[in-house]
Enzyme design. Structure first.
Site, PDB file in Angstrom:
ATOM      1  N   ARG A   1       0.873  -1.280   0.247  1.00 44.00           N
ATOM      2  CA  ARG A   1      -0.096   0.295  -0.005  1.00 44.00           C
ATOM      3  C   ARG A   1       0.518   1.378   0.137  1.00 44.00           C
ATOM      4  NH1 ARG A   1      -5.686  -0.176   2.303  1.00 44.00           N
ATOM      5  NH2 ARG A   1      -6.379  -2.117   1.701  1.00 44.00           N
TER       6      ARG A   1
ATOM      7  N   TYR B   1       0.524   4.856  -2.640  1.00 43.67           N
ATOM      8  CA  TYR B   1      -0.912   5.587  -1.710  1.00 43.67           C
ATOM      9  C   TYR B   1      -0.302   5.867  -0.482  1.00 43.67           C
ATOM     10  CZ  TYR B   1      -5.332   7.108  -0.906  1.00 43.67           C
ATOM     11  OH  TYR B   1      -6.798   8.119  -0.883  1.00 43.67           O
TER      12      TYR B   1
ATOM     13  N   LYS C   1       1.371  10.162   0.266  1.00 44.72           N
ATOM     14  CA  LYS C   1       0.305  11.456   1.209  1.00 44.72           C
ATOM     15  C   LYS C   1       0.851  11.722   2.182  1.00 44.72           C
ATOM     16  CE  LYS C   1      -4.004  10.549  -1.388  1.00 44.72           C
ATOM     17  NZ  LYS C   1      -4.582  12.057  -1.583  1.00 44.72           N
TER      18      LYS C   1
ATOM     19  N   ASN D   1     -12.826   6.022   4.749  1.00 43.64           N
ATOM     20  CA  ASN D   1     -14.036   5.297   3.787  1.00 43.64           C
ATOM     21  C   ASN D   1     -15.224   5.934   3.275  1.00 43.64           C
ATOM     22  OD1 ASN D   1     -11.841   3.471   5.619  1.00 43.64           O
ATOM     23  ND2 ASN D   1     -13.121   1.474   3.448  1.00 43.64           N
TER      24      ASN D   1
ATOM     25  N   ARG E   1     -13.508  -1.029  -4.852  1.00 41.47           N
ATOM     26  CA  ARG E   1     -13.813  -0.944  -2.914  1.00 41.47           C
ATOM     27  C   ARG E   1     -14.880  -1.379  -2.481  1.00 41.47           C
ATOM     28  NH1 ARG E   1     -12.147   5.487  -2.343  1.00 41.47           N
ATOM     29  NH2 ARG E   1     -12.617   5.669  -4.469  1.00 41.47           N
TER      30      ARG E   1
ATOM     31  N   PHE F   1     -19.296  -4.843  -3.194  1.00 37.13           N
ATOM     32  CA  PHE F   1     -20.513  -5.251  -2.897  1.00 37.13           C
ATOM     33  C   PHE F   1     -22.091  -4.701  -3.094  1.00 37.13           C
ATOM     34  CE2 PHE F   1     -18.287  -6.595   2.238  1.00 37.13           C
ATOM     35  CZ  PHE F   1     -17.220  -6.607   1.659  1.00 37.13           C
TER      36      PHE F   1
HETATM   37  N1  UDP Z   1     -13.270  -5.606   0.401  1.00 35.64           N
HETATM   38  C1  UDP Z   1     -13.565  -6.377   0.582  1.00 35.64           C
HETATM   39  N2  UDP Z   1     -14.076  -6.582  -0.215  1.00 35.64           N
HETATM   40  C2  UDP Z   1     -14.282  -5.966  -2.163  1.00 35.64           C
HETATM   41  C3  UDP Z   1     -13.502  -4.883  -1.877  1.00 35.64           C
HETATM   42  C4  UDP Z   1     -12.933  -5.054  -0.160  1.00 35.64           C
HETATM   43  O1  UDP Z   1     -13.873  -7.653   1.426  1.00 35.64           O
HETATM   44  O2  UDP Z   1     -14.579  -6.438  -2.675  1.00 35.64           O
HETATM   45  C5  UDP Z   1     -12.422  -5.538   2.143  1.00 35.64           C
HETATM   46  C6  UDP Z   1     -11.473  -4.986   1.511  1.00 35.64           C
HETATM   47  O3  UDP Z   1     -10.460  -6.316   2.123  1.00 35.64           O
HETATM   48  C7  UDP Z   1     -10.967  -3.991   2.291  1.00 35.64           C
HETATM   49  C8  UDP Z   1     -12.389  -3.405   3.083  1.00 35.64           C
HETATM   50  O4  UDP Z   1     -13.236  -4.429   2.208  1.00 35.64           O
HETATM   51  O5  UDP Z   1     -10.708  -4.513   4.711  1.00 35.64           O
HETATM   52  C9  UDP Z   1     -11.928  -2.074   2.534  1.00 35.64           C
HETATM   53  O6  UDP Z   1     -11.449  -2.066   1.738  1.00 35.64           O
HETATM   54  P1  UDP Z   1     -11.441  -0.274   0.105  1.00 35.64           P
HETATM   55  O7  UDP Z   1     -11.039  -0.968  -0.735  1.00 35.64           O
HETATM   56  O8  UDP Z   1     -12.861  -0.072   0.542  1.00 35.64           O
HETATM   57  O9  UDP Z   1     -10.786   0.360   1.198  1.00 35.64           O
HETATM   58  P2  UDP Z   1      -9.583   0.211   2.066  1.00 35.64           P
HETATM   59  O10 UDP Z   1     -10.309   0.526   3.282  1.00 35.64           O
HETATM   60  O11 UDP Z   1      -8.990  -1.129   2.383  1.00 35.64           O
HETATM   61  O12 UDP Z   1      -8.624   0.812   1.654  1.00 35.64           O
END
Ligand code: UDP
Length: 762
Positions: A175, A178, A182, A207, A219, A224
């Site tokens: 990560r 990114y 920042k 988030n 994301r 979902f």
């Molecule tokens: N996540 C998931 N399924 C997805 C996309 C994300 O389970 O299709 C989970 C990911 O592993 C993380 C959380 O959702 O734990 C949030 O992920 P996101 O990509 O929104 O951003 P992050 O908070 O990791 O920067």
């Protein structure tokens, strides 16, 4: 509907800001990343403030390199300027800048894994460049959009995480591309504040989700919701026990503006929601519950890349004490409320996407093996006439190819233009011609007789245009029409008209207000609709049990026989036969029980449909039509291929005629600028060099210009004053009416020419 959700959101943001926003009056605001998810909301909020709140509008300057932000999502108006710019490259901005909102970034793990160098550059060099601009222009306030990722994977002792927490971050982990820029971006901001007194603040969003996210951004929340709406498995990465807090976009945007416009500087603020720290597996359950798709299920899978599989952050929850107490930030939208709005938006957006763009499967039977009949090339939108101010702009063009489905025998376009591009301000007014005034009067009369309609009956017309058909009924009537200009005309004439597409919402409103309909009509509109399944469903809901649906639509057999290829334009998505319509309605639990041939639009069919189990027996006409269609070969590709070849020959003939006329020094003027003229002229390659102008009886079209070939449109007086040698009838389906109405021109020696299928002087 989709945009309504965003519009309502923007209104709430503006309400939430109250009088604070007035500071932006007459100011210039630079927004970087204006085409991104957050950037778009920032821009729309500013535009809304301009229209409704500020004494003097602010000037909005947007910078975006469109690497992940989508073009076309920004509405340019007189206060908004969009500049394509990679802010990590050197650049200058003319004029004063009062505020900077630096939201350019590549924030989704799937995206920043794909563009790591660009992500580093924008966070690091881009931020440095922006701080230089802030310093140079002596801005009043700058906001740097950092991230909660600067905390890395926080020690559970620091959950909820306050701004003072230093973070648990790897500078070489998946990560890092990114997080680290920042972090250096934040360092730069604080250094400029210390060294030069640059009035900058930092926000760390946690988030944020909401309408306007890219559906493919990958994301958590959006993935979902999209999976659930499509009836696919909701992918929960790992064991789904990792947590997040989810902040609806309106709360975040309100907070961003509050910080920008506060008297604080050199400060950092968390922004997000602290209402509910929730495990991802539970978020998936909530989404599944809200969507309620029969096929939805939740599955644990391995994340698609290391940012998710190896470096997934275990918990994330902001401590909002500072922003609440110093700024007065109050998140208002709870998780279920926010997700409900988000789902509604995503649902609408998915439906729209499914029916626009490249269209690879048959609209009726889903067959993906479609055969090319005719390619008319990249063509402008036929009814979107240009005005003089458009002439130095590039015109949008879209592919115009007709394909054939060998399974259900439907011809259709291979590319679907989004309906808003075509139908919001529609210039085709049904009442313009006597032909249609007579046609609809007769139609209303026949239908009234045939179905015993009286003053208690209800007739609903889909795509009711200016209300012409409905005016001819002595029943209760309701029109449904998406073009606002036409709704106004219809309402002025006393025809009650709902402005919009024939959607579930509109049907429900009509049913509530007026009850169910005895008759629903759809004249020259069924071929214009991508999701005809949805329309059929809504028609079934609109009709009484024994109600009738009557469609009038151009007949593909006439198009093929008479070579009227200029009926093929972007609005006409389908080219129906009785055979294909019967197949279609059978799949929708409806039945075609009668068919008639009508003369309008160069040959159309009127098809009568009832719900399955309806009382009317099938009229022999249905079988007769289908037999005739089979004899004509409408169930064989070879028929359509031959049609394509003949169209090429027409082009050669008409080009030769024009060339010869020009060599002889003859002048040519067109008659009629219907959509079919745009198709034909662009296909022929006959332009303003060949035809001086086109005469049109519909005054709404005067002083406009045919797109692509750029031929001006004028009133009849122009031709009367200087009669041309040839008058080429482009609206050939009204040829008789045109010749009759223009006898004086003929007396003056003007020769009327019909250009296709053969060039003929009439
Ligand atoms: N996540 C998931 N399924 C997805 C996309 C994300 O389970 O299709 C989970 C990911 O592993 C993380 C959380 O959702 O734990 C949030 O992920 P996101 O990509 O929104 O951003 P992050 O908070 O990791 O920067």
């Amino acid at each position: 509907m989709t945009d309504n959700i965003i519009l309502e959101d923007v209104k709430r943001i503006v309400d939430g800001l109250g009088t604070t926003a007035r500071q932006l009056s007459d100011q210039t605001i630079l927004v970087t990343g204006g085409a991104g998810f957050l950037g778009k909301y920032l821009v729309r909020t500013l535009q809304h403030l301009n229209k409704h709140v500020l004494d003097k509008p602010c000037k909005i300057v947007i910078l975006d390199n469109f690497i992940t932000g989508l073009r076309g999502v920004l509405e340019e108006d007189e206060t908004t300027q969009v500049l394509e710019q990679d802010i990590s490259k050197p650049f200058t901005i003319e004029g004063e800048i009062d505020y900077i909102m630096h939201a350019a970034s590549i924030a989704a793990p799937l995206m920043y894994s794909k563009y790591p160098i660009e992500t580093i550059d924008v966070g690091f060099i881009g931020t440095r460049n922006l701080l230089e601009i802030a310093r140079d222009k002596k801005v009043k306030s700058m906001l740097f959009f950092s991230t909660s990722e600067v905390y890395g994977n926080p020690d559970p002792k620091f959950i909820p995480t306050p701004e003072t927490y230093f973070g648990n971050v790897s500078c070489i982990g998946p990560r890092a591309a990114y997080d680290e820029p920042k972090r250096i971006g934040e360092t730069l901001c604080m250094t400029y504040y210390d060294q030069f007194n640059t009035p900058v603040n930092i926000v760390r969003p946690f988030n944020i989700y909401g309408p306007g996210m890219r559906l493919d951004d990958g994301r958590g929340a959006i993935n979902f919701v999209v999976a659930a709406l499509k009836g696919e498995k909701i992918p929960v990465y790992g064991d789904g026990r990792n947590t997040r807090t989810w902040c609806y976009v309106t709360d975040a945007i309100t907070g961003f503006f509050q910080v920008l416009l506060s008297n604080q500087h050199g400060e950092v603020f968390n922004i997000g929601s602290d209402e509910q720290e929730i495990e991802m597996r539970h978020l998936a359950e909530i989404v599944a519950g809200l969507v309620q798709h029969q096929d939805v299920s939740i599955h644990n899978v391995v994340g698609p890349n290391e940012a998710y599989s190896k470096a997934d952050v275990s918990r994330r929850c902001p401590d909002l004490t500072k922003i609440r107490s110093v700024i007065g930030y109050v998140p208002k939208v709870n998780l279920v409320k926010g997700l409900t709005r988000f789902v509604a938006w995503a649902d609408e957006t998915l439906k729209k996407q499914a029916t626009t763009g490249n269209h690879e499967k048959c609209r009726i039977c889903n067959n993906d093996d479609l055969q090319l009949v005719l390619s008319l090339g990249e063509s402008p939108l036929a009814n979107n006439l240009l005005v003089h101010g458009d002439l130095d702009k590039k015109e949008p063009v879209f592919p115009l190819d007709m394909v054939y489905c060998p399974k259900c025998h439907l011809c259709q376009l291979s590319y679907v233009v989004p309906p808003e591009e075509m139908f919001t301000n529609y210039l085709y007014v049904t009442s313009t011609t006597q032909t249609f005034r007579d046609h609809f009067a007769t139609m209303a009369h026949h239908l009234t007789e045939e179905f015993n309609l009286d003053e208690h009956s209800l007739v609903v017309d889909i795509g009711s245009n200016d209300g012409l058909l409905l005016k001819n009924f002595n029943t209760k009537v309701v029109g449904v029409e998406p073009a606002e200009n036409l709704c106004e005309i219809a309402r002025k004439d006393g025809v009650e008209t709902f402005c919009g597409y024939f959607s579930e919402d509109i049907v429900n409103s009509i049913v509530q207000l007026k009850g169910r309909a005895d008759l629903v009509t759809a004249n020259n509109v069924f071929a214009h609709i991508g999701n005809i399944q949805e329309v059929a469903k809504n028609v079934k809901n609109m009709l009484k049990p024994d109600g009738v649906f009557v469609i009038e639509v151009q007949y593909v057999l006439d198009t093929i026989t008479d070579l009227t290829f200029d009926n093929i334009y972007h609005e006409h998505l389908s080219y129906f036969s009785v055979m294909s319509l019967k197949d279609f309605f059978a799949r929708q639990d409806m039945g075609v029980f009668k068919a008639e041939h009508v003369e309008t639009h160069g040959g159309s069919i009127r098809v009568f449909v009832q719900k399955s189990g309806g009382t009317r027996p099938e009229h022999p006409s249905v079988k007769e039509f289908i037999e005739k269609e089979k004899i004509a070969g409408l169930d064989q590709f070879a028929t359509y291929a031959a049609f394509g070849k003949k169209i090429e020959a027409i082009r050669e003939n008409i080009r030769t005629f024009v060339q010869q006329a020009k060599q002889q020094g003859k002048s040519i003027v067109g008659y009629g600028a219907p959509a079919k003229a745009t198709t034909a002229l662009n296909f022929y390659g006959i332009t303003g060099e060949d035809i001086d102008y086109i005469v049109e009886d519909n005054p709404l079209k005067h002083d406009k210009i045919v797109p692509g070939v750029r031929i001006p449109i004028k009133s009849k007086e122009a031709a009367a004053q200087a009669p041309p040698d040839y008058m080429m009838i482009l609206a050939w389906n009204f040829a008789d009416e045109i010749v009759k109405n223009n006898e004086p021109l003929r007396q003056q020696g003007v020769q009327f020419v019909v250009p296709s299928p053969e060039v003929k002087i009439v």
